[in-house]
Design an enzyme around this catalytic site. Structure first.
Site, PDB file in Angstrom:
ATOM      1  N   CYS A 243      -3.091   1.668   6.348  1.00  0.00           N
ATOM      2  CA  CYS A 243      -3.394   0.985   7.615  1.00  0.00           C
ATOM      3  C   CYS A 243      -3.956   1.959   8.650  1.00  0.00           C
ATOM      4  O   CYS A 243      -4.639   1.547   9.576  1.00  0.00           O
ATOM      5  CB  CYS A 243      -2.142   0.306   8.147  1.00  0.00           C
ATOM      6  SG  CYS A 243      -0.772   1.457   8.308  1.00  0.00           S
TER       7      CYS A 243
ATOM      8  N   GLU B 196       8.300   1.003  16.103  1.00  0.00           N
ATOM      9  CA  GLU B 196       9.311   1.503  15.186  1.00  0.00           C
ATOM     10  C   GLU B 196       9.337   3.017  15.321  1.00  0.00           C
ATOM     11  O   GLU B 196       8.559   3.590  16.075  1.00  0.00           O
ATOM     12  CB  GLU B 196       8.990   1.063  13.754  1.00  0.00           C
ATOM     13  CG  GLU B 196       9.019  -0.452  13.629  1.00  0.00           C
ATOM     14  CD  GLU B 196       8.864  -0.967  12.206  1.00  0.00           C
ATOM     15  OE1 GLU B 196       8.434  -0.201  11.331  1.00  0.00           O
ATOM     16  OE2 GLU B 196       9.165  -2.148  11.997  1.00  0.00           O
TER      17      GLU B 196
ATOM     18  N   GLU C 264       4.197  -4.880  12.349  1.00  0.00           N
ATOM     19  CA  GLU C 264       3.264  -3.753  12.149  1.00  0.00           C
ATOM     20  C   GLU C 264       2.117  -4.305  11.319  1.00  0.00           C
ATOM     21  O   GLU C 264       2.290  -4.602  10.128  1.00  0.00           O
ATOM     22  CB  GLU C 264       3.954  -2.605  11.393  1.00  0.00           C
ATOM     23  CG  GLU C 264       5.178  -2.040  12.088  1.00  0.00           C
ATOM     24  CD  GLU C 264       4.863  -1.222  13.320  1.00  0.00           C
ATOM     25  OE1 GLU C 264       3.673  -0.924  13.556  1.00  0.00           O
ATOM     26  OE2 GLU C 264       5.792  -0.895  14.065  1.00  0.00           O
TER      27      GLU C 264
ATOM     28  N   THR D 104      -2.583  -8.961   9.610  1.00  0.00           N
ATOM     29  CA  THR D 104      -2.491  -9.631  10.912  1.00  0.00           C
ATOM     30  C   THR D 104      -2.355 -11.144  10.759  1.00  0.00           C
ATOM     31  O   THR D 104      -1.585 -11.780  11.478  1.00  0.00           O
ATOM     32  CB  THR D 104      -3.723  -9.241  11.763  1.00  0.00           C
ATOM     33  OG1 THR D 104      -3.610  -7.843  12.057  1.00  0.00           O
ATOM     34  CG2 THR D 104      -3.786 -10.010  13.066  1.00  0.00           C
TER      35      THR D 104
ATOM     36  N   ASN E 295       0.801  -1.237   0.000  1.00  0.00           N
ATOM     37  CA  ASN E 295       0.000   0.000   0.000  1.00  0.00           C
ATOM     38  C   ASN E 295       0.825   1.274   0.000  1.00  0.00           C
ATOM     39  O   ASN E 295       0.414   2.275  -0.586  1.00  0.00           O
ATOM     40  CB  ASN E 295      -1.014  -0.019   1.154  1.00  0.00           C
ATOM     41  CG  ASN E 295      -0.359  -0.029   2.508  1.00  0.00           C
ATOM     42  OD1 ASN E 295       0.684  -0.644   2.701  1.00  0.00           O
ATOM     43  ND2 ASN E 295      -0.959   0.662   3.443  1.00  0.00           N
TER      44      ASN E 295
ATOM     45  N   THR F  69      -0.989 -12.793   8.244  1.00  0.00           N
ATOM     46  CA  THR F  69       0.395 -13.074   7.815  1.00  0.00           C
ATOM     47  C   THR F  69       1.352 -12.859   8.985  1.00  0.00           C
ATOM     48  O   THR F  69       2.299 -13.625   9.173  1.00  0.00           O
ATOM     49  CB  THR F  69       0.818 -12.157   6.644  1.00  0.00           C
ATOM     50  OG1 THR F  69      -0.263 -12.033   5.736  1.00  0.00           O
ATOM     51  CG2 THR F  69       2.030 -12.695   5.927  1.00  0.00           C
TER      52      THR F  69
ATOM     53  N   GLY G 124       2.465  -5.803   7.409  1.00  0.00           N
ATOM     54  CA  GLY G 124       1.501  -6.458   6.521  1.00  0.00           C
ATOM     55  C   GLY G 124       0.250  -6.811   7.311  1.00  0.00           C
ATOM     56  O   GLY G 124      -0.031  -6.200   8.351  1.00  0.00           O
TER      57      GLY G 124
HETATM   58  P1  NAD Z   1       0.294  -9.236   3.467  1.00  0.00           P
HETATM   59  O1  NAD Z   1       0.373  -9.650   4.889  1.00  0.00           O
HETATM   60  O2  NAD Z   1      -0.483 -10.054   2.527  1.00  0.00           O
HETATM   61  O3  NAD Z   1       1.759  -9.133   2.826  1.00  0.00           O
HETATM   62  C1  NAD Z   1       2.768  -8.312   3.378  1.00  0.00           C
HETATM   63  C2  NAD Z   1       4.120  -8.838   2.934  1.00  0.00           C
HETATM   64  O4  NAD Z   1       4.334 -10.115   3.528  1.00  0.00           O
HETATM   65  C3  NAD Z   1       4.248  -9.045   1.435  1.00  0.00           C
HETATM   66  O5  NAD Z   1       5.550  -8.694   1.026  1.00  0.00           O
HETATM   67  C4  NAD Z   1       4.035 -10.549   1.278  1.00  0.00           C
HETATM   68  O6  NAD Z   1       4.628 -11.091   0.142  1.00  0.00           O
HETATM   69  C5  NAD Z   1       4.701 -11.051   2.549  1.00  0.00           C
HETATM   70  N1  NAD Z   1       4.256 -12.378   3.005  1.00  0.00           N
HETATM   71  C6  NAD Z   1       3.071 -13.004   2.768  1.00  0.00           C
HETATM   72  N2  NAD Z   1       3.062 -14.215   3.364  1.00  0.00           N
HETATM   73  C7  NAD Z   1       4.241 -14.350   3.997  1.00  0.00           C
HETATM   74  C8  NAD Z   1       4.829 -15.382   4.787  1.00  0.00           C
HETATM   75  N3  NAD Z   1       4.179 -16.522   5.041  1.00  0.00           N
HETATM   76  N4  NAD Z   1       6.074 -15.204   5.292  1.00  0.00           N
HETATM   77  C9  NAD Z   1       6.736 -14.050   5.055  1.00  0.00           C
HETATM   78  N5  NAD Z   1       6.247 -13.040   4.299  1.00  0.00           N
HETATM   79  C10 NAD Z   1       5.010 -13.189   3.784  1.00  0.00           C
HETATM   80  O7  NAD Z   1      -0.219  -7.737   3.504  1.00  0.00           O
HETATM   81  P2  NAD Z   1      -0.603  -6.815   2.255  1.00  0.00           P
HETATM   82  O8  NAD Z   1      -1.898  -7.276   1.692  1.00  0.00           O
HETATM   83  O9  NAD Z   1       0.577  -6.687   1.365  1.00  0.00           O
HETATM   84  O10 NAD Z   1      -0.801  -5.408   2.987  1.00  0.00           O
HETATM   85  C11 NAD Z   1      -1.984  -4.989   3.567  1.00  0.00           C
HETATM   86  C12 NAD Z   1      -1.942  -5.173   5.063  1.00  0.00           C
HETATM   87  O11 NAD Z   1      -0.825  -4.506   5.628  1.00  0.00           O
HETATM   88  C13 NAD Z   1      -3.153  -4.591   5.750  1.00  0.00           C
HETATM   89  O12 NAD Z   1      -3.599  -5.491   6.730  1.00  0.00           O
HETATM   90  C14 NAD Z   1      -2.623  -3.326   6.399  1.00  0.00           C
HETATM   91  O13 NAD Z   1      -3.333  -2.876   7.532  1.00  0.00           O
HETATM   92  C15 NAD Z   1      -1.234  -3.740   6.755  1.00  0.00           C
HETATM   93  N6  NAD Z   1      -0.369  -2.587   6.947  1.00  0.00           N
HETATM   94  C16 NAD Z   1       0.033  -2.265   8.214  1.00  0.00           C
HETATM   95  C17 NAD Z   1       0.836  -1.162   8.431  1.00  0.00           C
HETATM   96  C18 NAD Z   1       1.302  -0.774   9.812  1.00  0.00           C
HETATM   97  O14 NAD Z   1       2.181   0.055   9.910  1.00  0.00           O
HETATM   98  N7  NAD Z   1       0.739  -1.340  10.859  1.00  0.00           N
HETATM   99  C19 NAD Z   1       1.227  -0.376   7.334  1.00  0.00           C
HETATM  100  C20 NAD Z   1       0.787  -0.731   6.061  1.00  0.00           C
HETATM  101  C21 NAD Z   1      -0.006  -1.843   5.868  1.00  0.00           C
END
Ligand code: NAD
Length: 474
Positions: free
Chosen positions: A281, A455, A247, A227, A149, A229, A225
């Protein structure tokens, strides 16, 4: 365009020779192919990073700082190109990428480049018999995993503190938005960052990502990413006792009291609801309005939403761009259907735009209670609910009624109430009469299922270093 991994300062093809299609959200067309990396590529990247760690960890803070500042300058000098690339790859408007993502990526490198020049550690004399001091040392190879995102912004938020404090890293951007990470690798070469300090491995999470989180020579994982994951990452990393920063997702409340500046609350709530198509997020997806101001807020808010221009993200006048993928659009649209089934009213929006690509009208839903799934689950798209409340206690209970705790926004002119409610809401960040104002020195992170660890500023530098106590007998 076919992009490659960046390992040991070289651009290299994946061991499997397999590639993944990268789609442009605004057209639905393939715009690039990226490596479908596996454990072999991650292993090569970790080896390169371990080799580079030997000299990088001994490079003076002043020299590391200079290199990071050069990289910050290069990001700024290439701002327009990076903003267009980011917009094309993620569907966000080019105006947002130009205003937010890319300047903040440059700011991340600049901030940590200078922060390391001002670090100090503690010393304690113990009853005049001994001197204890804290030695802060880099950990080794940091594994950095980021979402789609805010692609360059969140990747640089991890790379900058990791390498500034003397670590080397293996970073995996989201497979959905790999292009600015690839450009960053090119700029890192130009900035003179030594080979192996930054390594970028592209690919799927379950394959390339998991190869990083389970790698025995990666002692720290910084993950942003979802929750679900995050739980998987934690489970992979725990048996190896890795340092872990998570995060994760959010379902953030936006609480508006009747004494607030309603015009300002409406204007900012449009941003906090629909900036980046609601795919931030920190977006406030649950709006709660004190009953006496409820009807007026809903009327003003819905009227303003109807004026938003949805369409081509590269057009300077567009307010709302495209969602990241067809699958994500289907998920978000599914929640709008669910809202109807749960008894809600769609006040405006929620329809797919009749053009190629993944466009959805911003949707405003009323009539649902806090226990509905639409108010409990992270939708991560252009959908907000508005619910009235009667008392301050009820507002706090509504705000705290999910398993998340990332951020919250409060609107009131009552100073005491603002502080009281901010303290009572379980969220890592509370904004009062504003949204998304960021200071890189403050701790950032979530409570509950929105994450573990903090962070930001010295919190990040502490995360990426080990605090060792040295005790000298006097
Ligand atoms: P996601 O969890 O699907 O993927 C995030 C990253 O993790 C990607 O690079 C993906 O390839 C990797 N990944 C997926 N499975 C994995 C595994 N088993 N082991 C290691 N890495 C793995 O998330 P997304 O759809 O890319 O992003 C959206 C989510 O991120 C939303 O839930 C959003 O709230 C969250 N987010 C949180 C913050 C924060 O600062 N808290 C900031 C931005 C986005």
């Amino acid at each position: 365009m076919k992009i490659t991994n960046f390992i040991g300062g070289e651009f290299v093809a994946p061991a499997s020779s397999a590639y993944i299609d990268d789609y442009e959200p605004a057209t639905g067309k393939v715009i690039a192919e990226i490596p479908d990396s596996d454990a072999r590529d991650v292993d090569a990247a970790v080896s390169a990073a371990r080799k580079a760690f030997i000299s990088w960890s001994r490079t003076s803070a002043a020299d590391r700082s200079e290199l990071l500042l050069r990289l910050a300058d290069l990001v700024e000098q290439n701002l327009e190109e990076l903003a267009r690339l980011e917009s094309r790859d993620s569907g966000k408007t080019v105006t947002l990428a130009r205003r937010l993502d890319i300047p903040r990526a440059a700011a991340n490198f600049r901030f940590f480049a200078t922060a390391i020049l001002h670090q100090s550690t503690e010393a304690h004399t113990t009853d005049a018999g001994a001197l204890n001091y804290t030695l802060r040392q880099p950990l080794g190879v940091a594994g950095l995993i980021s979402p789609w995102n805010l692609p360059l912004y969140l990747l640089s938020w991890k790379i900058a503190p990791a390498i500034a404090s003397g670590n080397t890293c293996v970073a995996k951007p989201s497979e959905l938005t790999p292009l600015t990470a690839n450009r960053l690798a090119e700029l890192a070469v130009k900035a003179g960052i030594p080979p192996g300090v930054i390594n970028i491995v592209h690919g799927y999470g379950a394959k390339a990502g998991e190869a990083i989180t389970t790698h025995p020579h990666v002692p720290a994982i910084s993950f942003t990413g979802g929750t679900v994951t995050g739980a998987r990452v934690a489970a992979s990393a725990a048996p190896l006792f890795k340092k872990l920063s998570l995060e994760l997702g959010g379902k953030n409340p936006n609480v508006i009291f009747a004494d607030a500046d309603l015009e300002q609350a409406v204007t900012t709530s449009i941003q906090s609801s629909f900036a980046n198509q609601g795919e931030i997020c920190l977006c406030g997806s649950r709006i709660f309005v004190e009953r006496s101001a409820y009807a007026s807020f809903v009327e003003k808010f819905v009227t303003a939403i109807k004026r938003l221009r949805i369409g081509d993200p590269s057009d300077e006048s567009t307010d709302v761009g495209a969602l990241i993928s067809e699958a994500h659009l289907q998920k978000v649209a599914g929640y709008i259907d669910l809202a109807r089934r749960e008894g809600g009213t769609v006040e405006t929006g929620g329809n797919r735009i009749n053009r190629p690509g993944w466009f959805l009208e911003p949707a405003v839903i009323t009539g649902l209670g806090c226990d509905c799934r639409v108010l409990q689950e992270e939708i991560f798209g252009p959908v907000v609910t508005i619910t009235p409340f009667d008392t301050e206690d009820e507002a706090i209970a509504f705000a705290n009624s999910t398993r998340y705790g990332l951020s919250a926004t409060l609107w009131t002119r009552d100073l005491q109430r603002a502080h009281r409610v901010a303290a009572a809401i379980d969220a890592g960040t509370v904004w009062i009469n504003c949204w998304m104002l960021r200071d890189l020195r403050v701790p950032f992170g979530g409570m509950r299922e929105s994450g573990v660890g903090r962070e930001g500023g010295f919190e990040s530098l502490n995360f990426f270093t080990e605090a060792k106590n040295v005790c000298v007998k006097l």
